[in-house]
Design a protein around this motif. Structure first.
Motif, PDB file in Angstrom:
ATOM      1  N   UNK A  17       0.879  -1.158   0.000  1.00 27.80           N
ATOM      2  CA  UNK A  17       0.000   0.000   0.000  1.00 27.80           C
ATOM      3  C   UNK A  17       0.919   1.210   0.000  1.00 27.80           C
ATOM      4  N   UNK A  18       0.785   2.057  -1.021  1.00 28.49           N
ATOM      5  CA  UNK A  18       1.611   3.259  -1.150  1.00 28.49           C
ATOM      6  C   UNK A  18       0.791   4.476  -0.777  1.00 28.49           C
ATOM      7  N   UNK A  19       1.429   5.397  -0.074  1.00 29.87           N
ATOM      8  CA  UNK A  19       0.788   6.645   0.339  1.00 29.87           C
ATOM      9  C   UNK A  19       1.628   7.793  -0.206  1.00 29.87           C
ATOM     10  N   UNK A  20       0.987   8.698  -0.929  1.00 29.01           N
ATOM     11  CA  UNK A  20       1.646   9.908  -1.397  1.00 29.01           C
ATOM     12  C   UNK A  20       0.965  11.103  -0.774  1.00 29.01           C
ATOM     13  N   UNK A 100     -12.437   7.457  -5.026  1.00 31.81           N
ATOM     14  CA  UNK A 100     -12.031   6.163  -4.472  1.00 31.81           C
ATOM     15  C   UNK A 100     -12.396   5.072  -5.470  1.00 31.81           C
ATOM     16  N   UNK A 101     -11.577   4.028  -5.530  1.00 32.52           N
ATOM     17  CA  UNK A 101     -11.815   2.976  -6.522  1.00 32.52           C
ATOM     18  C   UNK A 101     -11.334   1.630  -6.002  1.00 32.52           C
ATOM     19  N   UNK A 122      -8.526  -1.352  -2.965  1.00 33.55           N
ATOM     20  CA  UNK A 122      -9.050  -0.049  -2.537  1.00 33.55           C
ATOM     21  C   UNK A 122      -7.968   1.041  -2.528  1.00 33.55           C
ATOM     22  N   UNK A 123      -8.263   2.114  -3.269  1.00 35.10           N
ATOM     23  CA  UNK A 123      -7.306   3.199  -3.439  1.00 35.10           C
ATOM     24  C   UNK A 123      -8.084   4.498  -3.618  1.00 35.10           C
ATOM     25  N   UNK A 124      -7.373   5.618  -3.611  1.00 35.54           N
ATOM     26  CA  UNK A 124      -8.074   6.873  -3.814  1.00 35.54           C
ATOM     27  C   UNK A 124      -7.191   8.084  -3.639  1.00 35.54           C
ATOM     28  N   UNK A 125      -7.780   9.229  -3.999  1.00 32.89           N
ATOM     29  CA  UNK A 125      -7.128  10.531  -3.859  1.00 32.89           C
ATOM     30  C   UNK A 125      -8.075  11.470  -3.129  1.00 32.89           C
ATOM     31  N   UNK A 140      -3.693  13.899  -0.873  1.00 30.82           N
ATOM     32  CA  UNK A 140      -3.347  12.656  -0.193  1.00 30.82           C
ATOM     33  C   UNK A 140      -3.808  11.525  -1.090  1.00 30.82           C
ATOM     34  N   UNK A 141      -2.908  10.632  -1.457  1.00 23.06           N
ATOM     35  CA  UNK A 141      -3.268   9.549  -2.375  1.00 23.06           C
ATOM     36  C   UNK A 141      -2.814   8.205  -1.824  1.00 23.06           C
TER      37      UNK A 141
END
Length: 180
Positions: A17-20, A100-101, A122-125, A140-141
């Motif tokens: 899980x990557x967080x930007x 979110x997707x 599950x991911x999103x910006x 925040x992504x």
């Protein structure tokens, strides 16, 4: 703008899980205009990881099933990919905008030849307004993507952090061009 990228093992699949996170020099509306997941939007022009984006089915005005294709990457070590996701867009009372997707199978979108089917877990910006700073936005992504195929995890792990940093850099250029 400065961007920080961090990661930890995903609870969803065998990857990370990557967080930007970064501050962009534009209003939340301008940032949203550049990243919102809509057909014909500007994302295919500025995001080097998005070749094409199409809405397969509009479920409602805030939920859709979308297909995203990517070009080959990492000196063509990574073949073109396609992703099929159910996408939710939402705006909160404080002005935060969310996309979110997560992956989904859809009868109108079987795997296509010449693409490797990848899966977004599950991911999103989040485009978050900064109080008192109308021309700056916290973005925040979260990404947790299984690129599919037979890529060694070491290749994926070396690709993603630089790719996320590039996303923020290219988005910053896109919002500046939008304001010009």
């Amino acid at each position: 703008s400065e961007v920080s990228v961090s990661w930890r093992p995903s609870a969803e699949f065998a990857g990370n899980l990557y967080r930007g996170e970064g501050i962009l020099p534009a209003s939340p509306q301008d940032v949203w205009e550049c990243i919102k997941p809509v057909a014909g939007g500007p994302r295919t022009k500025w995001d080097q990881n998005v070749k094409d984006f199409e809405v397969v089915e509009a479920v409602s005005d805030t939920v859709s099933v979308c297909r995203t294709t990517t070009p080959s990457a990492f000196m063509r070590i990574i073949s073109p990919r396609e992703f099929v996701d159910v996408v939710l867009m939402k705006q909160y009372e404080d002005g935060t905008m969310l996309s979110a997707a997560t992956n989904v199978e859809h009868p109108l979108c079987p795997p296509q030849p010449n693409f490797v089917r990848g899966f977004n877990y599950p991911c999103g910006c989040f485009c978050i307004p900064l109080p008192g700073e109308p021309d700056r936005t916290q973005l925040l992504s979260f990404f947790q993507t299984d690129l599919g195929g037979y890529l060694p995890q070491t290749v994926v792990d070396s690709f993603f952090p630089a790719s996320i940093a590039g996303f923020y850099s290219n988005l910053t250029k896109a919002v500046r061009a939008l304001k010009a």
